[in-house]
Design a protein around this motif. Sequence first.
Motif, PDB file in Angstrom:
ATOM      1  N   LYS A 189       0.743  -1.178  -0.061  1.00 14.34           N
ATOM      2  CA  LYS A 189       0.121   0.041  -0.179  1.00 14.34           C
ATOM      3  C   LYS A 189       0.822   1.169  -0.113  1.00 14.34           C
ATOM      4  O   LYS A 189       1.918   1.269   0.573  1.00 14.34           O
ATOM      5  CB  LYS A 189      -0.866  -0.017   1.411  1.00 14.34           C
ATOM      6  CG  LYS A 189      -1.914  -1.058   1.416  1.00 14.34           C
ATOM      7  CD  LYS A 189      -2.690  -0.723   2.869  1.00 14.34           C
ATOM      8  CE  LYS A 189      -3.305  -2.064   3.002  1.00 14.34           C
ATOM      9  NZ  LYS A 189      -4.301  -1.935   4.488  1.00 14.34           N
ATOM     10  N   SER A 190       0.374   2.266  -0.657  1.00 15.10           N
ATOM     11  CA  SER A 190       0.885   3.675  -0.370  1.00 15.10           C
ATOM     12  C   SER A 190      -0.428   4.370   0.157  1.00 15.10           C
ATOM     13  O   SER A 190      -1.245   3.894   0.700  1.00 15.10           O
ATOM     14  CB  SER A 190       1.266   4.243  -1.636  1.00 15.10           C
ATOM     15  OG  SER A 190       0.075   4.491  -2.274  1.00 15.10           O
ATOM     16  N   GLU A 191       0.103   5.842   0.241  1.00 14.55           N
ATOM     17  CA  GLU A 191      -1.129   6.596   0.847  1.00 14.55           C
ATOM     18  C   GLU A 191      -2.246   6.534   0.280  1.00 14.55           C
ATOM     19  O   GLU A 191      -3.453   6.739   0.753  1.00 14.55           O
ATOM     20  CB  GLU A 191      -0.493   7.935   1.207  1.00 14.55           C
ATOM     21  CG  GLU A 191      -1.278   8.639   2.439  1.00 14.55           C
ATOM     22  CD  GLU A 191      -0.351  10.050   2.430  1.00 14.55           C
ATOM     23  OE1 GLU A 191      -1.110  11.026   2.686  1.00 14.55           O
ATOM     24  OE2 GLU A 191       1.049  10.190   2.425  1.00 14.55           O
ATOM     25  N   ASP A 192      -2.108   6.613  -1.207  1.00 10.31           N
ATOM     26  CA  ASP A 192      -3.000   6.733  -2.146  1.00 10.31           C
ATOM     27  C   ASP A 192      -3.752   5.364  -2.629  1.00 10.31           C
ATOM     28  O   ASP A 192      -4.788   5.322  -3.108  1.00 10.31           O
ATOM     29  CB  ASP A 192      -2.659   7.497  -3.382  1.00 10.31           C
ATOM     30  CG  ASP A 192      -2.413   8.878  -2.633  1.00 10.31           C
ATOM     31  OD1 ASP A 192      -2.852   9.316  -1.677  1.00 10.31           O
ATOM     32  OD2 ASP A 192      -1.281   9.463  -3.249  1.00 10.31           O
ATOM     33  N   ASP A 222      -3.768   0.926  -2.831  1.00  6.47           N
ATOM     34  CA  ASP A 222      -3.698  -0.415  -2.079  1.00  6.47           C
ATOM     35  C   ASP A 222      -3.963  -1.510  -3.281  1.00  6.47           C
ATOM     36  O   ASP A 222      -4.836  -1.394  -3.938  1.00  6.47           O
ATOM     37  CB  ASP A 222      -5.170  -0.555  -1.346  1.00  6.47           C
ATOM     38  CG  ASP A 222      -5.105  -1.622  -0.576  1.00  6.47           C
ATOM     39  OD1 ASP A 222      -4.200  -2.636  -0.824  1.00  6.47           O
ATOM     40  OD2 ASP A 222      -5.795  -1.836   0.379  1.00  6.47           O
ATOM     41  N   THR A 238       6.045   9.199  -3.395  1.00  6.16           N
ATOM     42  CA  THR A 238       5.609   8.088  -3.165  1.00  6.16           C
ATOM     43  C   THR A 238       6.302   6.954  -2.362  1.00  6.16           C
ATOM     44  O   THR A 238       7.400   6.914  -2.716  1.00  6.16           O
ATOM     45  CB  THR A 238       5.306   7.224  -4.682  1.00  6.16           C
ATOM     46  OG1 THR A 238       4.708   8.257  -5.757  1.00  6.16           O
ATOM     47  CG2 THR A 238       4.326   5.989  -4.491  1.00  6.16           C
ATOM     48  N   GLU A 276      10.577   3.533  -1.486  1.00  6.81           N
ATOM     49  CA  GLU A 276      10.501   4.968  -0.560  1.00  6.81           C
ATOM     50  C   GLU A 276      11.247   5.837  -1.528  1.00  6.81           C
ATOM     51  O   GLU A 276      12.653   5.580  -1.805  1.00  6.81           O
ATOM     52  CB  GLU A 276      11.074   5.129   0.854  1.00  6.81           C
ATOM     53  CG  GLU A 276      10.275   4.261   1.854  1.00  6.81           C
ATOM     54  CD  GLU A 276      11.062   4.201   3.197  1.00  6.81           C
ATOM     55  OE1 GLU A 276      10.380   4.783   3.987  1.00  6.81           O
ATOM     56  OE2 GLU A 276      12.137   3.900   3.208  1.00  6.81           O
ATOM     57  N   SER A 330       3.746  -0.755   9.918  1.00  4.39           N
ATOM     58  CA  SER A 330       3.048   0.162   9.021  1.00  4.39           C
ATOM     59  C   SER A 330       2.077   1.289   9.406  1.00  4.39           C
ATOM     60  O   SER A 330       1.354   0.831  10.484  1.00  4.39           O
ATOM     61  CB  SER A 330       2.436  -0.612   7.911  1.00  4.39           C
ATOM     62  OG  SER A 330       1.676   0.056   7.004  1.00  4.39           O
ATOM     63  N   TYR A 361      -0.567   2.113   8.011  1.00  5.02           N
ATOM     64  CA  TYR A 361      -2.108   1.637   7.453  1.00  5.02           C
ATOM     65  C   TYR A 361      -2.587   0.442   7.925  1.00  5.02           C
ATOM     66  O   TYR A 361      -1.914  -0.557   8.427  1.00  5.02           O
ATOM     67  CB  TYR A 361      -1.916   1.413   5.914  1.00  5.02           C
ATOM     68  CG  TYR A 361      -1.117   2.478   5.116  1.00  5.02           C
ATOM     69  CD1 TYR A 361      -1.669   3.787   5.080  1.00  5.02           C
ATOM     70  CD2 TYR A 361       0.123   2.364   4.705  1.00  5.02           C
ATOM     71  CE1 TYR A 361      -0.836   4.905   4.584  1.00  5.02           C
ATOM     72  CE2 TYR A 361       1.008   3.679   4.160  1.00  5.02           C
ATOM     73  CZ  TYR A 361       0.374   4.689   4.225  1.00  5.02           C
ATOM     74  OH  TYR A 361       1.232   5.871   3.640  1.00  5.02           O
TER      75      TYR A 361
END
Length: 146
Positions: free
Chosen positions: A49-52, A54, A78, A97, A144, A146
């Motif tokens: 996942k990233s912030e935006d 999945d 990202t 990262e 994480s 998230y």
Amino acid sequence: MGSLFGIRVVMLMLLLLFLTMECDAASRKKHVRVTNELGGGLTLKVHCKSEDDDIGLQVLPPNGFFEFSFSSGLFEITDFYCSFQWPGGFKWYDIYEDGKDYRECDKCWWVVRTTEYGPQPCRLNLSTGKYDICKPWNPKWAMSFY
Ligand SMILES: *[C@@H]1O[C@H](CO)[C@@H](O)[C@H](O)[C@H]1NC(C)=O
């Protein structure tokens, strides 16, 4: 007076054009691939996942892989975080990262393989063509977000 205004508008437009081109040049397509090389017939479950985004839970049979792509650049910071699960193990690793990886790879291909230290993520080294850039998992406390 009128022509001075005109020159300013043209200069502003040129500046905007230049900035847009710069941003494009500073944005690169990144390709992440993860292959299950655990061995022993083990299945590997990976969830990135990233912030935006999945990527969704990926269930990888022996030697199975999945991949995803994204753009990364000046205005698109990202980071992708993944969990890795196999019978008897659960780990996190920050697979991409921007801070550490932007210059490192466009083709960010990984295997999870059993080394002398147990299962480990190893990245493809483009100069050797081998997955010889092995990294430690995230420490236990660095879970994480998230
Ligand atoms: C890739 O392999 C080359 C040749 O062995 C080595 O010099 C280089 O440090 C490796 N790259 C990384 C990022 O470890």
